[in-house]
Design a protein around this motif. Structure first.
Motif, mmCIF file in Angstrom:
data_model
loop_
_atom_site.group_PDB
_atom_site.id
_atom_site.type_symbol
_atom_site.label_atom_id
_atom_site.label_comp_id
_atom_site.label_asym_id
_atom_site.label_seq_id
_atom_site.Cartn_x
_atom_site.Cartn_y
_atom_site.Cartn_z
ATOM 1 N N LEU A 186 -9.132 1.716 8.351
ATOM 2 C CA LEU A 186 -8.021 2.522 7.854
ATOM 3 C C LEU A 186 -7.143 1.640 6.975
ATOM 4 O O LEU A 186 -6.327 0.860 7.463
ATOM 5 C CB LEU A 186 -7.217 3.091 9.023
ATOM 6 C CG LEU A 186 -6.084 4.051 8.670
ATOM 7 C CD1 LEU A 186 -6.617 5.246 7.878
ATOM 8 C CD2 LEU A 186 -5.375 4.529 9.926
ATOM 9 N N MET A 187 -7.320 1.772 5.660
ATOM 10 C CA MET A 187 -6.596 0.956 4.700
ATOM 11 C C MET A 187 -5.550 1.803 3.968
ATOM 12 O O MET A 187 -5.349 2.971 4.279
ATOM 13 C CB MET A 187 -7.584 0.340 3.700
ATOM 14 C CG MET A 187 -8.664 -0.527 4.333
ATOM 15 S SD MET A 187 -8.017 -2.009 5.100
ATOM 16 C CE MET A 187 -7.610 -2.991 3.647
ATOM 17 N N ASN A 238 -12.452 2.432 -3.799
ATOM 18 C CA ASN A 238 -11.640 3.380 -3.039
ATOM 19 C C ASN A 238 -10.158 3.286 -3.376
ATOM 20 O O ASN A 238 -9.325 3.880 -2.685
ATOM 21 C CB ASN A 238 -11.847 3.158 -1.535
ATOM 22 C CG ASN A 238 -13.158 3.707 -1.032
ATOM 23 O OD1 ASN A 238 -13.254 4.865 -0.629
ATOM 24 N ND2 ASN A 238 -14.206 2.888 -1.053
ATOM 25 N N GLY A 239 -9.823 2.549 -4.430
ATOM 26 C CA GLY A 239 -8.445 2.473 -4.883
ATOM 27 C C GLY A 239 -7.525 1.624 -4.031
ATOM 28 O O GLY A 239 -6.299 1.711 -4.150
ATOM 29 N N VAL A 240 -8.110 0.809 -3.167
ATOM 30 C CA VAL A 240 -7.294 -0.023 -2.278
ATOM 31 C C VAL A 240 -6.699 -1.205 -3.037
ATOM 32 O O VAL A 240 -5.533 -1.551 -2.863
ATOM 33 C CB VAL A 240 -8.125 -0.511 -1.076
ATOM 34 C CG1 VAL A 240 -7.321 -1.498 -0.217
ATOM 35 C CG2 VAL A 240 -8.574 0.675 -0.238
ATOM 36 N N ILE A 241 -7.490 -1.845 -3.892
ATOM 37 C CA ILE A 241 -7.049 -3.020 -4.637
ATOM 38 C C ILE A 241 -7.244 -2.789 -6.132
ATOM 39 O O ILE A 241 -8.027 -1.938 -6.543
ATOM 40 C CB ILE A 241 -7.826 -4.290 -4.203
ATOM 41 C CG1 ILE A 241 -9.340 -4.032 -4.225
ATOM 42 C CG2 ILE A 241 -7.378 -4.750 -2.818
ATOM 43 C CD1 ILE A 241 -10.189 -5.228 -3.857
ATOM 44 N N GLY A 243 0.794 -1.221 0.000
ATOM 45 C CA GLY A 243 0.000 0.000 0.000
ATOM 46 C C GLY A 243 0.822 1.264 0.000
ATOM 47 O O GLY A 243 2.034 1.246 0.243
ATOM 48 N N GLU A 244 0.135 2.371 -0.267
ATOM 49 C CA GLU A 244 0.814 3.658 -0.352
ATOM 50 C C GLU A 244 0.262 4.674 0.644
ATOM 51 O O GLU A 244 0.819 4.859 1.707
ATOM 52 C CB GLU A 244 0.710 4.196 -1.789
ATOM 53 C CG GLU A 244 1.437 3.329 -2.818
ATOM 54 C CD GLU A 244 1.368 3.886 -4.229
ATOM 55 O OE1 GLU A 244 0.640 4.889 -4.439
ATOM 56 O OE2 GLU A 244 2.027 3.326 -5.119
ATOM 57 N N VAL A 245 -0.862 5.324 0.313
ATOM 58 C CA VAL A 245 -1.402 6.370 1.195
ATOM 59 C C VAL A 245 -2.679 5.881 1.867
ATOM 60 O O VAL A 245 -3.310 4.916 1.435
ATOM 61 C CB VAL A 245 -1.688 7.669 0.406
ATOM 62 C CG1 VAL A 245 -0.410 8.215 -0.199
ATOM 63 C CG2 VAL A 245 -2.732 7.429 -0.682
ATOM 64 N N CYS A 269 -9.334 10.561 14.717
ATOM 65 C CA CYS A 269 -7.914 10.527 14.354
ATOM 66 C C CYS A 269 -7.628 9.661 13.130
ATOM 67 O O CYS A 269 -8.234 8.613 12.935
ATOM 68 C CB CYS A 269 -7.089 9.999 15.525
ATOM 69 S SG CYS A 269 -7.245 11.001 17.021
ATOM 70 N N THR A 270 -6.685 10.129 12.341
ATOM 71 C CA THR A 270 -6.181 9.367 11.207
ATOM 72 C C THR A 270 -4.691 9.642 11.083
ATOM 73 O O THR A 270 -4.149 10.508 11.781
ATOM 74 C CB THR A 270 -6.906 9.747 9.896
ATOM 75 O OG1 THR A 270 -6.459 8.887 8.849
ATOM 76 C CG2 THR A 270 -6.655 11.184 9.525
#
Length: 407
Positions: A129-130, A101-104, A77-79, A183-184
């Protein structure tokens, strides 16, 4: 010569004894060839249908067996990417959400990887939170990790919007709980909203933009800004999306609570109470603060009876709410102070609720126990109250409770 030797009465089409002319033979041959062509075309159509069907079946088989290729990222992963799993989502729906969501790289990258871990079928609703551009295998591992899920906000009955000090310790209010859940991580650093930022948004933003339900709007607009959202976030569990603005955060919780309130009977179940829906919410908050659950119905009846009398409610909880104190009892000075939440001096209900009501308190506010009791006092150490019809009865029970060290 016989009667038909000349062939005048014989049909050449049915008379087999008569030889066919050349034209007739050509016609019959043409008919035979046409029939043959029709049969050939028919068999070709059948063969084509079978071929297509078998091809589709084979494609379906390959898909089910996972034989075909699919897009997949290689890294971890990136962001950051916040992904929501909703109630009832199955693995394929979660995969689609991750893809959107651009995760995979593809939904199938997740579904194929999930076949090796049955825990994927137990993923709970909430925010996760991915990271963007994760491999299917890494996405599965992260989704089933309990630390990935953003903790839900638990609002208990009677909780105030703001913190209070109790026995030298700060008891977090609703705003502080929401801040902790906001929080993130960005560039490796933890970023959160503060309780003060959330409080400012609650006090300064148009109530409509905050999602305040229509039945509460007029009262909320009239209220002191620092108290105006009190009680509108009822007891329950709330999923909060990290990384959003303070207004978006509050709105999501208020809207969710409005749905909970509707399920509990506000506004729909308040029509026969003699009170407006917002007033029923206020009553529920008073009940929540003044009694334990088994006494809710009787405390509600005392409130109804005193307002009908009319008679001041005389609740210490309302004074302590305004003074931001957790104590059960109040001083003479507190009870003599002129302020809107002093129910010793000001008749009727308080301008706003004084905390988050539970479904049980709302049910009691909508349907009190019945009876003509006018007084109550905590008479047992577990919080149980004793109820009286007259002041003399009440005084005797009050003195007994004090002698036994109940308070």
């Amino acid at each position: 010569m016989s009667g038909d030797d000349l062939g005048l009465f014989t049909d050449p089409e049915v008379d087999e004894r008569r030889p066919l002319k050349k034209r007739d033979r050509e016609r019959d041959n043409a008919r035979a060839k046409a029939k043959k062509r029709k049969k050939t075309v028919l068999w070709l159509v059948v063969a084509l249908i079978l071929a297509v069907g078998m091809g589709g079946a084979y494609y379906g088989y390959r898909e089910l067996r996972g034989i075909g290729s699919f897009e997949d990222y290689a890294g971890s992963g990136e962001v950051d990417a916040i992904v929501e799993v909703q109630d009832g989502d199955v693995v394929s729906k979660i995969a689609s959400t991750l893809y959107d969501n651009g995760v995979i790289a593809s939904a199938r990258a997740f579904t194929e990887a999930s076949k090796t871990d049955a825990r994927v079928t137990s993923i709970q609703p909430g925010f996760y939170l991915m990271k963007t551009k994760m491999s299917g295998q890494n996405a599965v591992a992260r989704m089933i990790d309990p630390k990935t899920r953003v903790p839900a906000v638990q609002i208990v009955g009677g909780l105030k919007l703001t913190d209070i000090q109790a026995d030298g310790k700060a008891v977090p209010g609703v705003y502080s709980k929401l801040a902790a859940a906001s929080c993130t991580e960005k560039d490796g650093a933890k970023v959160c909203l503060t309780a003060d930022e959330i409080k400012a948004a609650a006090e300064q933003t148009d109530p409509v933009a905050l999602g305040v339900p229509e039945w509460a709007l007029a009262d909320v607009k009239r209220a002191d800004p620092q108290f105006r959202l009190e009680g509108l976030i009822m007891r329950g569990v709330y999923q909060v999306k990290p990384g959003v603005t303070a207004v978006e955060l509050i709105r999501s919780v208020i809207v969710s609570s409005a749905q909970k309130l509707q399920g509990a009977g506000i506004p729909g179940g308040t029509m026969n109470t003699g009170f407006r829906p917002y007033e029923v919410l206020v009553i529920a908050s008073l009940i929540e603060k003044e009694a334990i659950e088994k006494d809710f119905g009787q405390v509600s009846q005392v409130i109804y009876n005193r307002i009908a009398e009319p008679m001041p409610l005389q609740f210490d909880s309302t004074i302590n709410y305004r003074n931001n104190q957790p104590h059960i009892r109040t001083s003479d000075a507190d009870r003599n102070a002129i302020q809107p939440y002093n129910t010793y001096k000001v008749p009727g209900l308080t301008p706003t609720p004084i905390g988050s009501p539970s479904q049980q308190a709302i049910a009691a506010a909508i349907k009190p126990a019945g009876g003509d009791m006018m007084y109550f006092v905590k008479c047992q150490k577990d919080g149980t109250s004793c109820f009286s019809k007259t002041y003399e009865e009440h005084q005797a029970k009050d003195q007994k409770a004090q002698q036994e060290g109940v308070y």
